[in-house]
Design a protein around this motif. Structure first.
Motif, mmCIF file in Angstrom:
data_model
loop_
_atom_site.group_PDB
_atom_site.id
_atom_site.type_symbol
_atom_site.label_atom_id
_atom_site.label_comp_id
_atom_site.label_asym_id
_atom_site.label_seq_id
_atom_site.Cartn_x
_atom_site.Cartn_y
_atom_site.Cartn_z
ATOM 1 N N ASP A 1 -6.709 -3.928 -17.629
ATOM 2 C CA ASP A 1 -7.242 -3.863 -16.264
ATOM 3 C C ASP A 1 -8.496 -4.715 -16.090
ATOM 4 N N VAL A 2 -8.503 -5.866 -16.741
ATOM 5 C CA VAL A 2 -9.620 -6.801 -16.614
ATOM 6 C C VAL A 2 -9.130 -8.051 -15.908
ATOM 7 N N GLY A 3 -9.926 -8.560 -14.954
ATOM 8 C CA GLY A 3 -9.540 -9.760 -14.219
ATOM 9 C C GLY A 3 -9.316 -10.936 -15.152
ATOM 10 N N PHE A 4 -8.406 -11.823 -14.785
ATOM 11 C CA PHE A 4 -8.108 -12.971 -15.631
ATOM 12 C C PHE A 4 -7.781 -14.184 -14.771
ATOM 13 N N LEU A 5 -7.765 -15.339 -15.408
ATOM 14 C CA LEU A 5 -7.453 -16.595 -14.728
ATOM 15 C C LEU A 5 -5.986 -16.938 -14.917
ATOM 16 N N ILE A 6 -5.398 -17.541 -13.879
ATOM 17 C CA ILE A 6 -4.016 -18.005 -13.962
ATOM 18 C C ILE A 6 -3.884 -19.250 -13.101
ATOM 19 N N THR A 7 -3.122 -20.216 -13.559
ATOM 20 C CA THR A 7 -2.956 -21.455 -12.820
ATOM 21 C C THR A 7 -1.704 -21.393 -11.940
ATOM 22 N N ARG A 8 -1.628 -22.326 -11.002
ATOM 23 C CA ARG A 8 -0.448 -22.397 -10.129
ATOM 24 C C ARG A 8 0.808 -22.653 -10.950
ATOM 25 N N ASP A 9 0.707 -23.534 -11.956
ATOM 26 C CA ASP A 9 1.871 -23.822 -12.791
ATOM 27 C C ASP A 9 2.320 -22.585 -13.561
ATOM 28 N N GLU A 10 1.364 -21.798 -14.036
ATOM 29 C CA GLU A 10 1.719 -20.575 -14.764
ATOM 30 C C GLU A 10 2.397 -19.567 -13.843
ATOM 31 N N ILE A 11 1.946 -19.522 -12.589
ATOM 32 C CA ILE A 11 2.583 -18.619 -11.627
ATOM 33 C C ILE A 11 4.027 -19.051 -11.380
ATOM 34 N N HIS A 12 4.243 -20.342 -11.220
ATOM 35 C CA HIS A 12 5.612 -20.827 -11.031
ATOM 36 C C HIS A 12 6.468 -20.494 -12.252
ATOM 37 N N GLY A 13 5.846 -20.530 -13.424
ATOM 38 C CA GLY A 13 6.579 -20.221 -14.640
ATOM 39 C C GLY A 13 7.050 -18.776 -14.698
ATOM 40 N N LEU A 14 6.380 -17.880 -13.959
ATOM 41 C CA LEU A 14 6.785 -16.480 -13.934
ATOM 42 C C LEU A 14 8.162 -16.297 -13.311
ATOM 43 N N PHE A 15 8.568 -17.275 -12.493
ATOM 44 C CA PHE A 15 9.856 -17.179 -11.798
ATOM 45 C C PHE A 15 10.952 -17.974 -12.497
ATOM 46 N N SER A 16 10.667 -18.457 -13.687
ATOM 47 C CA SER A 16 11.695 -19.205 -14.417
ATOM 48 C C SER A 16 12.860 -18.286 -14.735
ATOM 49 N N GLY A 17 14.041 -18.798 -14.606
ATOM 50 C CA GLY A 17 15.229 -17.994 -14.875
ATOM 51 C C GLY A 17 15.825 -17.336 -13.655
ATOM 52 N N VAL A 18 15.126 -17.430 -12.501
ATOM 53 C CA VAL A 18 15.668 -16.853 -11.273
ATOM 54 C C VAL A 18 16.832 -17.697 -10.789
ATOM 55 N N LEU A 19 17.942 -17.037 -10.472
ATOM 56 C CA LEU A 19 19.155 -17.742 -10.054
ATOM 57 C C LEU A 19 19.578 -17.336 -8.641
ATOM 58 N N ASN A 20 18.615 -17.040 -7.798
ATOM 59 C CA ASN A 20 18.924 -16.595 -6.447
ATOM 60 C C ASN A 20 19.792 -17.618 -5.727
ATOM 61 N N ASP A 21 20.934 -17.187 -5.216
ATOM 62 C CA ASP A 21 21.883 -18.092 -4.573
ATOM 63 C C ASP A 21 21.264 -18.871 -3.418
ATOM 64 N N THR A 22 20.349 -18.263 -2.689
ATOM 65 C CA THR A 22 19.781 -18.919 -1.511
ATOM 66 C C THR A 22 18.683 -19.900 -1.860
ATOM 67 N N ASP A 23 18.222 -19.917 -3.118
ATOM 68 C CA ASP A 23 17.092 -20.763 -3.485
ATOM 69 C C ASP A 23 17.413 -21.715 -4.634
ATOM 70 N N ARG A 24 18.640 -22.193 -4.682
ATOM 71 C CA ARG A 24 18.986 -23.131 -5.739
ATOM 72 C C ARG A 24 18.376 -24.510 -5.487
ATOM 73 N N ASP A 25 18.025 -24.771 -4.236
ATOM 74 C CA ASP A 25 17.336 -26.014 -3.918
ATOM 75 C C ASP A 25 15.910 -25.934 -4.458
ATOM 76 N N THR A 26 15.534 -26.897 -5.291
ATOM 77 C CA THR A 26 14.233 -26.851 -5.960
ATOM 78 C C THR A 26 13.075 -26.855 -4.974
ATOM 79 N N VAL A 27 13.175 -27.661 -3.927
ATOM 80 C CA VAL A 27 12.092 -27.759 -2.951
ATOM 81 C C VAL A 27 11.873 -26.420 -2.247
ATOM 82 N N THR A 28 12.966 -25.795 -1.828
ATOM 83 C CA THR A 28 12.870 -24.499 -1.146
ATOM 84 C C THR A 28 12.315 -23.434 -2.080
ATOM 85 N N PHE A 29 12.796 -23.436 -3.310
ATOM 86 C CA PHE A 29 12.356 -22.455 -4.296
ATOM 87 C C PHE A 29 10.858 -22.589 -4.555
ATOM 88 N N THR A 30 10.401 -23.831 -4.725
ATOM 89 C CA THR A 30 8.973 -24.088 -4.966
ATOM 90 C C THR A 30 8.137 -23.654 -3.777
#
Length: 224
Positions: free
Chosen positions: A138-167
């Motif tokens: 429960d201590v605050g921490f730093l995270i980058t935008r790239d790391e946040i995007h990495g949290l969604f790796s592996g998502v296969l949502n049918d509506t977001d297969r387009d990379t631009v839309t997903f990003t």
């Protein structure tokens, strides 16, 4: 010379202000804020109640005065909220106050908390950040935008297969949580964020369980 207790006229002594609005002793009645104001609570308690009903949370860090009023009038506020099937929650470890809808079955009750809900990606991002926060004590921490995007790796949502839309959806989730002051941009790098401990207060165990199920559906390729 000391006056014996038997000689004191206790009825003539000033009344103690038990509402806390005067910070001590007062004989003055509370003045209505507007025509028709019949509240029995002091002004600060009323203002604290208004903030609790209209905001997701109150933080001592950003709203020290309002948070202090909530703590001061905690009992009175809890009663007023309870009458509306709402519960006052205070996470004292991170100095956060917020309101939850009471969970019980009622044929007559109605939900009052109809705040703008978080979208699927907003919620999933909040889920990941809450899990990371708790894992780190429960201590605050730093995270980058790239790391946040990495949290969604592996998502296969049918509506977001387009990379631009997903990003774009992930970037929108980042902006949403930044707007709620859960993510705070660092001064040195606009693509780095400090995660506020407030997230562990508003992400209850039941909410985390529900969001984990949503995320698992995204991983399986379910549509939003």
């Amino acid at each position: 010379m000391t006056t014996p207790d038997s000689d004191i006229d206790f009825t003539s002594l000033p009344d103690v202000d038990r509402t806390g609005s005067g910070g001590g002793h007062s004989t003055r009645p509370r003045r209505p804020r507007f025509d028709g104001d019949v509240s029995a609570m002091p002004d600060r308690a009323c203002w604290a109640l208004q903030h609790l009903l209209t905001r997701r949370y109150i933080s001592s860090e950003s709203d020290r005065d309002v948070y202090s009023w909530i703590i001061e009038y905690r009992s009175d506020l809890s009663v007023r909220l309870s009458e509306l099937d709402l519960q006052l929650r205070i996470a004292e470890g991170v100095d956060i106050a917020y309101v939850e809808q009471a969970r019980y079955e009622s044929a007559k009750g109605i939900k009052l908390l109809r705040r703008e809900p978080l979208g699927t990606y907003d919620s999933i991002l909040a889920l990941h950040l809450a899990q990371m926060m708790r894992a780190g004590g429960d201590v605050g921490f730093l995270i980058t935008r790239d790391e946040i995007h990495g949290l969604f790796s592996g998502v296969l949502n049918d509506t977001d297969r387009d990379t631009v839309t997903f990003t774009a959806r992930i970037d929108a989730a980042i902006a949403r949580l930044a707007g709620l002051d859960i993510l705070r941009k660092t001064r040195d790098d606009e693509d780095s964020y400090t995660v506020s401990p407030v997230i562990t207060a508003i992400m209850t165990a039941s909410v985390i369980t529900e969001l984990q199920q949503q995320f698992e559906q995204l991983l399986k390729g379910s549509s939003e």
